[in-house]
Scaffold this active site. Sequence first.
Site: not given
Length: 391
Positions: A228-230, A232
């Site tokens: 997951l993106d940082r 998110t």
Amino acid sequence: MKITANDLLAILRRFNVANADNLPRHIDQIKNSNPNPINQLVRFRFNRQHYFVLIDDTAEDRENYIMEQIFTAKSDARGVIFENPTSELTTYGLPFKGKDIYLFQQVSDSQRLDSLLAKRYPETSRSTWQKYIKSGNISVNGTPAKSARQLVTEADEIAVNLPEATDYSDKELPILYLDDNVIVVNKPSGVLTHSKGALNDEFTVADFFRRYTTVGLETNRPGIVHRLDRDTSGVIIGARTPEAFELLKKQFSQHLAKKTYLAIVDGTPQPPTAKIDIPIGRNPSAPSTFRPDPNGKPAQTIYQTLATRRNLSTIKLCPQTGRTHQLRVHLRHLHTPIHGDRVYGRSADRLYLHAYKLEITTQPGKRQTFIAPLPSEFIKLFPELDDEPNL
């Protein structure tokens, strides 16, 4: 027989390698060894070149024998055995203090510092060595290296002083599920899935997974099968065994894992429910970002608007593919960027994107669904989400 820098300088002069201008301090890195009880091998550096002196009365100018003795100290040594300059015949040995001596110069081609380090330590990537060099962790001949492109030879003294790994044993993440095969956590916004590089000094999901997995312990992403993106938050699953790793990884690569996200966006998507089918490619003017691109990779997202208030909407997102920044790019394309998206929209207190639900097979014949409760920031903007038992 003790050999000093003065002795070595005298030997070099006998072979016409050194002259009167050279001094003992020009010789360093002296190392002694005994390939056999009957001989002595001295390795040293002179004017940034490596040399070997073999002291052996039994060598009798035999090249193969001389090289065998040198190979005991450096198995891949290549170079030249100096001829005796005082002899009219082709001989190698010279008398010195009652012993026969032989001089060998090691020949090595210059190469980039990062390339040499990657060859010496193949377990560490070249890009990682570049970061270590840039951070000042590598020195050449006692001076911190200035560039990964710096040219060096085997004769250069290269010192590696890597930083100690930070201890994150006191850091925790909310565990949603744990068994012998998998671990599932609720990743907070702001936490990286895994380190971006060797020098990333912050706690990551991978650091937490390291305590629970046997997979990838020699890497910076133990147990990681997706990311997951940082910014998110939400459900992220990790593998605890090699078998689970292969099973999970295959499902993500073949889009067999069913993912559901909740997002709050600026504005209201039109139409309120639809499938976005727009390929995504890297943005050449900003390579760390992405954009709609007809020549990009296929990307599909199904979305449904759940509620609208004060020019904000909460929507449910079901990505059918797993492209980097897919949801963020697709929603920006609809002119409804995710609230707080500092890259594709406008900043806020956080990125309002949450990986709410993950349905996946955790072992043969066992399909499971994991839910990460909505963060309080979502409930504050849309209180009705708190009453929804299963979005």
